[in-house]
Motif scaffolding. Structure first.
Motif, mmCIF file in Angstrom:
data_model
loop_
_atom_site.group_PDB
_atom_site.id
_atom_site.type_symbol
_atom_site.label_atom_id
_atom_site.label_comp_id
_atom_site.label_asym_id
_atom_site.label_seq_id
_atom_site.Cartn_x
_atom_site.Cartn_y
_atom_site.Cartn_z
ATOM 1 N N ASN A 169 -6.084 0.034 4.190
ATOM 2 C CA ASN A 169 -5.463 1.132 4.925
ATOM 3 C C ASN A 169 -5.498 2.409 4.088
ATOM 4 O O ASN A 169 -4.885 2.484 3.024
ATOM 5 N N TRP A 170 -6.189 3.423 4.585
ATOM 6 C CA TRP A 170 -6.334 4.691 3.862
ATOM 7 C C TRP A 170 -4.996 5.365 3.649
ATOM 8 O O TRP A 170 -4.738 5.933 2.584
ATOM 9 N N ASN A 171 -4.114 5.320 4.624
ATOM 10 C CA ASN A 171 -2.825 5.998 4.513
ATOM 11 C C ASN A 171 -2.072 5.574 3.263
ATOM 12 O O ASN A 171 -1.403 6.384 2.626
ATOM 13 N N HIS A 172 -2.177 4.291 2.919
ATOM 14 C CA HIS A 172 -1.437 3.773 1.766
ATOM 15 C C HIS A 172 -2.291 3.684 0.509
ATOM 16 O O HIS A 172 -1.827 3.990 -0.587
ATOM 17 N N MET A 173 -3.546 3.265 0.658
ATOM 18 C CA MET A 173 -4.355 2.928 -0.506
ATOM 19 C C MET A 173 -5.173 4.100 -1.064
ATOM 20 O O MET A 173 -5.533 4.082 -2.236
ATOM 21 N N CYS A 174 -5.485 5.084 -0.240
ATOM 22 C CA CYS A 174 -6.460 6.098 -0.652
ATOM 23 C C CYS A 174 -5.961 7.537 -0.566
ATOM 24 O O CYS A 174 -6.289 8.377 -1.406
ATOM 25 N N ALA A 175 -5.203 7.846 0.479
ATOM 26 C CA ALA A 175 -4.957 9.234 0.873
ATOM 27 C C ALA A 175 -4.328 10.082 -0.215
ATOM 28 O O ALA A 175 -4.695 11.244 -0.415
ATOM 29 N N GLU A 176 -3.366 9.525 -0.927
ATOM 30 C CA GLU A 176 -2.627 10.318 -1.911
ATOM 31 C C GLU A 176 -3.541 10.923 -2.968
ATOM 32 O O GLU A 176 -3.286 12.025 -3.461
ATOM 33 N N CYS A 177 -4.612 10.207 -3.302
ATOM 34 C CA CYS A 177 -5.505 10.674 -4.367
ATOM 35 C C CYS A 177 -6.816 11.267 -3.841
ATOM 36 O O CYS A 177 -7.683 11.634 -4.640
ATOM 37 N N HIS A 178 -6.963 11.369 -2.547
ATOM 38 C CA HIS A 178 -8.164 11.984 -1.978
ATOM 39 C C HIS A 178 -7.837 13.231 -1.168
ATOM 40 O O HIS A 178 -8.712 13.789 -0.514
ATOM 41 N N THR A 179 -6.580 13.646 -1.193
ATOM 42 C CA THR A 179 -6.148 14.864 -0.514
ATOM 43 C C THR A 179 -5.225 15.634 -1.449
ATOM 44 O O THR A 179 -4.856 15.163 -2.527
ATOM 45 N N THR A 180 -4.844 16.821 -1.017
ATOM 46 C CA THR A 180 -3.899 17.647 -1.768
ATOM 47 C C THR A 180 -2.628 17.818 -0.948
ATOM 48 O O THR A 180 -2.698 18.106 0.244
ATOM 49 N N TRP A 182 -0.240 15.497 -0.166
ATOM 50 C CA TRP A 182 -0.180 14.410 0.811
ATOM 51 C C TRP A 182 1.256 14.033 1.137
ATOM 52 O O TRP A 182 2.116 13.969 0.263
ATOM 53 N N SER A 183 1.515 13.755 2.404
ATOM 54 C CA SER A 183 2.801 13.198 2.830
ATOM 55 C C SER A 183 2.520 12.128 3.870
ATOM 56 O O SER A 183 1.858 12.387 4.878
ATOM 57 N N LYS A 184 3.047 10.919 3.651
ATOM 58 C CA LYS A 184 2.741 9.789 4.535
ATOM 59 C C LYS A 184 3.424 9.917 5.888
ATOM 60 O O LYS A 184 2.846 9.609 6.928
ATOM 61 N N ASN A 185 4.686 10.316 5.898
ATOM 62 C CA ASN A 185 5.447 10.531 7.146
ATOM 63 C C ASN A 185 5.341 9.333 8.097
ATOM 64 O O ASN A 185 5.014 9.476 9.272
ATOM 65 N N TYR A 186 5.651 8.180 7.567
ATOM 66 C CA TYR A 186 5.572 6.959 8.379
ATOM 67 C C TYR A 186 6.894 6.730 9.108
ATOM 68 O O TYR A 186 7.975 6.837 8.527
ATOM 69 N N ASP A 187 6.813 6.424 10.398
ATOM 70 C CA ASP A 187 7.996 6.139 11.210
ATOM 71 C C ASP A 187 8.092 4.630 11.423
ATOM 72 O O ASP A 187 7.244 4.030 12.095
ATOM 73 N N ILE A 188 9.130 4.027 10.835
ATOM 74 C CA ILE A 188 9.274 2.576 10.887
ATOM 75 C C ILE A 188 9.512 2.085 12.314
ATOM 76 O O ILE A 188 8.958 1.062 12.746
ATOM 77 N N ALA A 189 10.330 2.811 13.062
ATOM 78 C CA ALA A 189 10.727 2.360 14.400
ATOM 79 C C ALA A 189 9.537 2.181 15.323
ATOM 80 O O ALA A 189 9.477 1.232 16.113
ATOM 81 N N HIS A 193 2.075 6.484 11.850
ATOM 82 C CA HIS A 193 1.878 7.439 10.763
ATOM 83 C C HIS A 193 1.741 8.851 11.338
ATOM 84 O O HIS A 193 0.923 9.103 12.216
ATOM 85 N N HIS A 194 2.551 9.770 10.808
ATOM 86 C CA HIS A 194 2.438 11.184 11.162
ATOM 87 C C HIS A 194 2.085 11.953 9.889
ATOM 88 O O HIS A 194 2.777 12.887 9.496
ATOM 89 N N PHE A 195 1.002 11.530 9.247
ATOM 90 C CA PHE A 195 0.672 12.045 7.926
ATOM 91 C C PHE A 195 0.295 13.531 7.965
ATOM 92 O O PHE A 195 -0.081 14.086 9.003
ATOM 93 N N SER A 196 0.410 14.150 6.787
ATOM 94 C CA SER A 196 0.006 15.551 6.654
ATOM 95 C C SER A 196 -0.526 15.785 5.246
ATOM 96 O O SER A 196 -0.197 15.053 4.311
ATOM 97 N N PHE A 197 -1.349 16.800 5.099
ATOM 98 C CA PHE A 197 -1.814 17.234 3.779
ATOM 99 C C PHE A 197 -2.239 18.686 3.892
ATOM 100 O O PHE A 197 -2.529 19.190 4.982
ATOM 101 N N SER A 198 -2.271 19.372 2.755
ATOM 102 C CA SER A 198 -2.672 20.776 2.753
ATOM 103 C C SER A 198 -4.185 20.913 2.824
ATOM 104 O O SER A 198 -4.710 21.791 3.508
ATOM 105 N N GLU A 199 -4.870 20.044 2.067
ATOM 106 C CA GLU A 199 -6.328 20.137 2.015
ATOM 107 C C GLU A 199 -6.936 18.746 1.920
ATOM 108 O O GLU A 199 -6.399 17.859 1.262
ATOM 109 N N MET A 200 -8.050 18.582 2.592
ATOM 110 C CA MET A 200 -8.784 17.324 2.563
ATOM 111 C C MET A 200 -9.776 17.376 1.407
ATOM 112 O O MET A 200 -10.954 17.640 1.589
ATOM 113 N N ARG A 201 -9.295 17.166 0.224
ATOM 114 C CA ARG A 201 -10.050 17.198 -1.022
ATOM 115 C C ARG A 201 -9.037 17.170 -2.153
ATOM 116 O O ARG A 201 -7.858 17.406 -1.951
#
Length: 728
Positions: A169-180, A182-189, A193-201
């Motif tokens: 799963n990219w949201n958990h395993m990759c995204a934090e270190c492949h974007t600038t 990064w915020s996961k914004n996961y809704d448990i209920a 995932h309502h993820f966000s990032f400033s830049e894709m790099r």
């Protein structure tokens, strides 16, 4: 006239000095929060750095799957892997992979994004509820071919290791270190995932921190940077290398989350806990084994202790090496001494004459990606003979007669038999992991050795804390709680995880000792202390300590919810709530853990135990039967893992499958013969089965492990009486 001129100059200088003082004193208000401004804003002033960054591995860390960035052959190409065929196609400017989906059926998935550029490129598909997954096929950018990064037989749909599972799963395993930013914004209920990032790099602010304060100061008319905020970015060029290393470390280390929101302005251990030299990550001597991403290796090195930093070898913007060949090393190390046959004993210009080939041997990951070991160690083929570890010499010398013994003799012939660092810490740690009594003194000495990295000292403390119960080891562990190094303090806390006080006095003493950690400067230490205290039958004795415990537990919960999409986080939350007596919330968390990862072992055992305590027994056997199947699967995949065998044995016992329990526990004892816990459980099971001969043999082994343990001696007496009732 002359005096008037002097007076005028004095007045002018005074006014200028006052103006400069006012300019310097005028500062941005306290509490100013930096925000992200984007790389284009940075490029306006830093064009040279921008040009170096463009096309770098950081620039190409992640991009949209467009013809500009896609390197793979999508012209109706196919790849068959263990009976599963994947087909890669293109329609106009969109790219697709047709392969086995989450329901086991073949379906077509659009490649929405690409990760990486050399030596491989991976592709991402967006599934439902914002989940982005790494597609199973990978493009080898050097050999121009499709392949599977996981070459073994794939696990089926529903398994975490399937490409649609949590491990991919990219949201958990990759995204934090492949974007600038990064915020996961996961809704448990809603499991969304309502993820966000400033830049894709990995852009400027990923390394320097959010830039709004810097920009504001740069655009001001002041002659000075701000007295409160400096130049408004992380100070990566200071005399102390720590800031730069900890800016790189979050993405270049094997670690777990402690808290969300890390920026390069923050300390590493306030947001992450670095993994120690665990035997499933590193070889016994600390060489890389699994993907540990450099930082943990580098902290073992002499370079780290001498203040060397990443940018001494790597250009920070292009990410390329600053020099090619041995010049990279001889910028610091004397060329006439080290880059000569008298030192390396190989032909000049050959592979054996290369500094990095000897001191930074590589291991290949993901089939095609060789990565160098950054512990920068001296080649030790003699440790291969003793411990079975790899060595640089035998990476090249592979002929039948070029054995590790042969290599070790060559090293001894060239450099002599004596070494300053013998016994090597790898020998000490390896012996310590087996619980060898002879290793205790060496481990204690290793915890004080400043000639090894902090991760080595921390690992030694961890082994003492978990494998040795002597008063001397306990004293070392308790002293380590006061270490200046966060990683050592964290390692010492392992000695109190699951600890049971033997008396009220001991409980009070340990409670007061641990309570000091609730106000530790490191969030990682604070939250770990709080977690441990929540499971102990003691509480801090003052109002201030109780408040500190409450605050630290809130920090701990926040950190767990950072990974609220992961089963393990809810397992930990369930355990915490159970410790606090909130059984309803604990049950909910365990059920959430099962829901998120139905094929992961662990949550069912905890839920079954909780339900049993609550008297809700109707579901217990079903949960434990399912758990046993999962653990049996894992034990088959990892047959050398003693803990899995032990857990499986306990579960079989609870299910009444005693013969299977004996088999699993016997394997656990064989794999880890120094574990008193494993041996104790097997002994008690033999007692229950009334297999007196085996029980007595087992308790004898138990007493040999801990001769002074009064409980074990009492078990022996009880067994002797039961085995020979006529002797009463």
């Amino acid at each position: 006239m002359k005096k008037r001129w002097i007076y005028g100059l004095i007045v002018l200088l005074s006014i200028t000095s006052i103006g400069l003082a006012i300019d310097w004193w005028t500062a941005l208000p306290e509490g100013e929060q930096a925000t992200y401004v984007g790389r284009q804003t940075c490029f306006q002033c830093h064009q040279k750095e921008a040009e170096l960054w463009k096309g770098s591995d950081h620039d190409l860390a992640m991009n949209p799957a467009t013809p500009e960035f896609v390197l793979g052959d999508f012209n109706d190409t196919k790849l068959e892997h263990f009976g599963i065929t994947s087909t890669m196609t293109r329609e106009n400017d969109k790219f697709y992979v047709t392969t086995q989906g989450p329901d086991g059926k073949t379906a077509r998935f659009e490649a929405k994004y690409v990760i990486g550029v050399r030596p491989l490129q991976q592709y991402l598909a967006e599934l439902d509820r914002g989940k982005i997954q790494v597609l199973p096929v990978t493009w080898d950018t050097k050999q121009k071919r499709w392949y599977y990064a996981s070459p073994d037989e794939p696990f089926g749909p529903g398994d975490p290791l399937h490409w649609t599972g949590s491990a991919q799963n990219w949201n958990h395993m990759c995204a934090e270190c492949h974007t600038t930013n990064w915020s996961k914004n996961y809704d448990i209920a809603t499991d969304t995932h309502h993820f966000s990032f400033s830049e894709m790099r990995v852009s400027c602010e990923a390394c320097h921190g959010p830039g709004s304060i810097h920009v504001k100061l740069a655009e001001s008319k002041s002659l000075f940077w701000d007295r409160r905020y400096g130049y408004g970015l992380a100070k990566l060029k200071g005399k102390d290398a720590t800031a730069q290393l900890e800016s790189c470390a979050p993405c270049h280390s094997h670690r777990r989350h402690v808290a969300p929101g890390h920026t390069p302005l923050d300390r590493f251990h306030d947001h992450y806990a670095l993994s120690l030299l665990e035997d499933h990550l590193y070889h016994p001597d600390g060489q890389i084994d699994e993907e540990v991403y450099v930082f943990g290796s580098f902290t073992q090195s002499k370079m780290y202790r001498k203040g060397v930093r990443c940018t001494d070898c790597h250009d920070p913007h292009s990410t390329r090496l600053k020099f090619q060949g041995n010049k990279l090393c001889t910028q610091c190390h004397l060329e006439a001494k080290y880059d000569v046959p008298g030192h390396h004993h190989h032909k000049v210009g050959s592979t054996g004459a290369s500094c990095v080939e000897c001191h930074m041997p590589s291991k290949t990951y993901m089939v095609v990606d060789p990565r160098r070991d950054h512990s920068l160690r001296i080649p030790r083929p003699d440790l291969t003979v003793k411990l079975g570890t790899p060595n640089a010499c035998n990476q090249c010398h592979t002929k039948p007669d070029e054995t590790p013994e042969w290599a070790a003799k060559s090293i001894e012939k060239w450099y002599g038999p004596k070494r300053r660092d013998d016994p090597h810490y790898g020998e000490i740690l390896a012996a310590g992991r087996t619980g060898s009594p002879d290793a205790e003194r060496a481990l204690i000495k290793l915890t004080r050795n400043k000639e090894v990295g902090p991760v080595v000292r921390a690992t030694a403390v961890s082994i003492l804390a978990t494998r040795y119960q002597t008063q001397e080891s306990r004293a070392v562990v308790e002293k380590a709680l006061k270490s200046k190094e966060e990683i050592v303090r964290l390692a010492a806390l392992r000695g109190f995880d699951g600890w049971t006080p033997r008396s009220e006095k001991e409980a009070n003493e340990i409670g007061k000792l641990l309570a000091k950690g609730l106000t530790d400067s490191s969030r990682g230490v604070r939250t770990e202390v709080a977690r441990i205290l929540s499971s102990l039958p003691i509480l801090p004795d003052t109002k201030e300590n109780k408040q500190a415990l409450k605050d630290a537990l809130e920090e701990y919960k926040t950190g767990l919810l950072t990974d609220g999409d992961q089963s393990g986080s809810h397992m930990s939350l369930g355990i915490l709530y159970a410790n606090q007596g909130d059984m309803k919330q604990a049950e909910q968390e365990f059920r959430t853990a099962i829901k998120l990862s139905p094929a992961v072992a662990g949550p069912r055992s905890n839920l079954a135990q909780l339900l049993e305590q609550l008297g809700k027994t109707h579901e217990v056997k079903k949960l434990r039967t399912e758990e046993a199947e999962l653990l049996a699967r894992d034990a088959k995949l990892l047959p050398e893992n003693a803990l899995l065998q032990y857990r499986l044995g306990l579960l079989y016992y609870l299910l009444g499958r005693e013969d299977e329990a004996v088999n699993a526990l016997t394997k656990a004892c064989h794999l880890e013969p120094q574990s008193a816990d494993f041996r104790l459980m097997l002994t008690l099971l033999y007692e229950k089965q009334e297999k007196w001969k085996l029980a007595l043999e087992s308790v004898d082994a138990l007493i040999r492990l801990q001769p002074e343990n009064p409980t074990f001696r009492q078990i022996l007496l009880n067994l002797q009486q039961k085995a020979n009732p006529k002797d009463k």
